[in-house]
Design a protein around this motif. Structure first.
Motif, PDB file in Angstrom:
ATOM      1  N   TYR A 121       2.128   0.057   6.396  1.00 32.50           N
ATOM      2  CA  TYR A 121       0.938  -0.790   6.319  1.00 32.50           C
ATOM      3  C   TYR A 121       1.329  -2.261   6.131  1.00 32.50           C
ATOM      4  N   ARG A 170       0.836  -1.194   0.000  1.00 31.85           N
ATOM      5  CA  ARG A 170       0.000   0.000   0.000  1.00 31.85           C
ATOM      6  C   ARG A 170       0.871   1.243   0.000  1.00 31.85           C
ATOM      7  N   TYR A 171       0.227   2.408   0.027  1.00 34.35           N
ATOM      8  CA  TYR A 171       0.958   3.674  -0.074  1.00 34.35           C
ATOM      9  C   TYR A 171       1.945   3.881   1.066  1.00 34.35           C
ATOM     10  N   SER A 172       1.549   3.580   2.286  1.00 35.69           N
ATOM     11  CA  SER A 172       2.423   3.776   3.432  1.00 35.69           C
ATOM     12  C   SER A 172       3.396   2.616   3.573  1.00 35.69           C
ATOM     13  N   GLU A 229       3.648  10.840   6.755  1.00 37.50           N
ATOM     14  CA  GLU A 229       2.538  11.043   7.707  1.00 37.50           C
ATOM     15  C   GLU A 229       2.651  10.052   8.864  1.00 37.50           C
ATOM     16  N   GLU A 230       2.947   8.795   8.559  1.00 39.97           N
ATOM     17  CA  GLU A 230       3.077   7.774   9.610  1.00 39.97           C
ATOM     18  C   GLU A 230       4.317   8.017  10.477  1.00 39.97           C
ATOM     19  N   ILE A 274       2.099  10.537  -3.066  1.00 35.13           N
ATOM     20  CA  ILE A 274       1.452   9.260  -2.745  1.00 35.13           C
ATOM     21  C   ILE A 274       2.289   8.558  -1.667  1.00 35.13           C
ATOM     22  N   CYS A 275       3.192   7.684  -2.055  1.00 35.03           N
ATOM     23  CA  CYS A 275       3.907   6.855  -1.086  1.00 35.03           C
ATOM     24  C   CYS A 275       4.828   7.642  -0.161  1.00 35.03           C
ATOM     25  N   TYR A 289       2.384   9.517   2.430  1.00 39.95           N
ATOM     26  CA  TYR A 289       1.715   8.664   3.418  1.00 39.95           C
ATOM     27  C   TYR A 289       2.698   7.967   4.350  1.00 39.95           C
ATOM     28  N   THR A 290       3.920   7.769   3.907  1.00 41.53           N
ATOM     29  CA  THR A 290       4.939   7.231   4.809  1.00 41.53           C
ATOM     30  C   THR A 290       5.421   8.325   5.760  1.00 41.53           C
TER      31      THR A 290
END
Length: 178
Positions: free
Chosen positions: A105, A100-102, A137-138, A130-131, A134-135
């Protein structure tokens, strides 16, 4: 000594090579020299480098939104040649396949970072909106100091790339540097 980690996101043949099924075009190719230099820099300092790598099954639901890309075990899911040959024998290269994007996940990335306990995570790769986004963000939700190199990230959509850099800086609190 405080440890820094370089995270290289999706610098894979399907995203970067001109014949890749979901390539980022000239923007993706343009960052390759910078990414290679960052990898060399971290290797010279004997610091860990985490390669986040898209790795889908042939029936992945993501293929209803995007062309089939980075199918696990295919050449398109491999690191670009410039990086693969460089890190071949580097003992601190860690590969994390993702679906997935992150990069978090359903992967072991949380545990890897917990074990490394870095003072900062440095980010290069694709796609910014995208990736990478979202990474990051995590990472920020886990309170990791996160440094994104604007010269080392790219997207097929320049407007979305700039928007994502702004979001990472103003909303997520990542440091955006050249």
């Amino acid at each position: 000594m405080p440890r820094h980690v370089l995270m290289v996101i999706d610098m894979l043949k399907d995203f970067i090579d001109s014949n890749g099924t979901l390539n980022c075009g000239k923007n993706g190719r343009k960052i390759v020299p910078f990414v290679v230099e960052k990898v060399k820099e971290f290797m010279n300092q004997q610091e860990p480098i985490i390669f986040i790598m898209d790795a889908h099954s042939p029936e992945d639901p993501e293929f209803s939104r995007f062309p089939i890309h980075c199918v696990y075990g295919t050449p398109g899911a491999s690191l670009i040649d410039e990086l693969a040959s460089l890190i071949e024998e580097y003992p601190f290269a860690i590969k994390v396949p993702k679906t997935r994007y992150s990069g978090f996940y359903r992967t072991n990335l949380s545990k890897i970072l917990e074990d490394l306990n870095p003072v900062a995570v440095h980010i290069v790769g694709v796609c910014t909106n995208i990736c990478v986004l979202y990474t990051v963000e995590e990472l920020r939700n886990r309170d990791y100091r996160t440094i994104v190199y604007s010269k080392g990230v790219a997207s097929f959509d320049e407007e979305a790339h700039l928007w994502a850099l702004k979001q990472m800086e103003t909303v997520l609190g990542a440091e955006i540097v050249e």
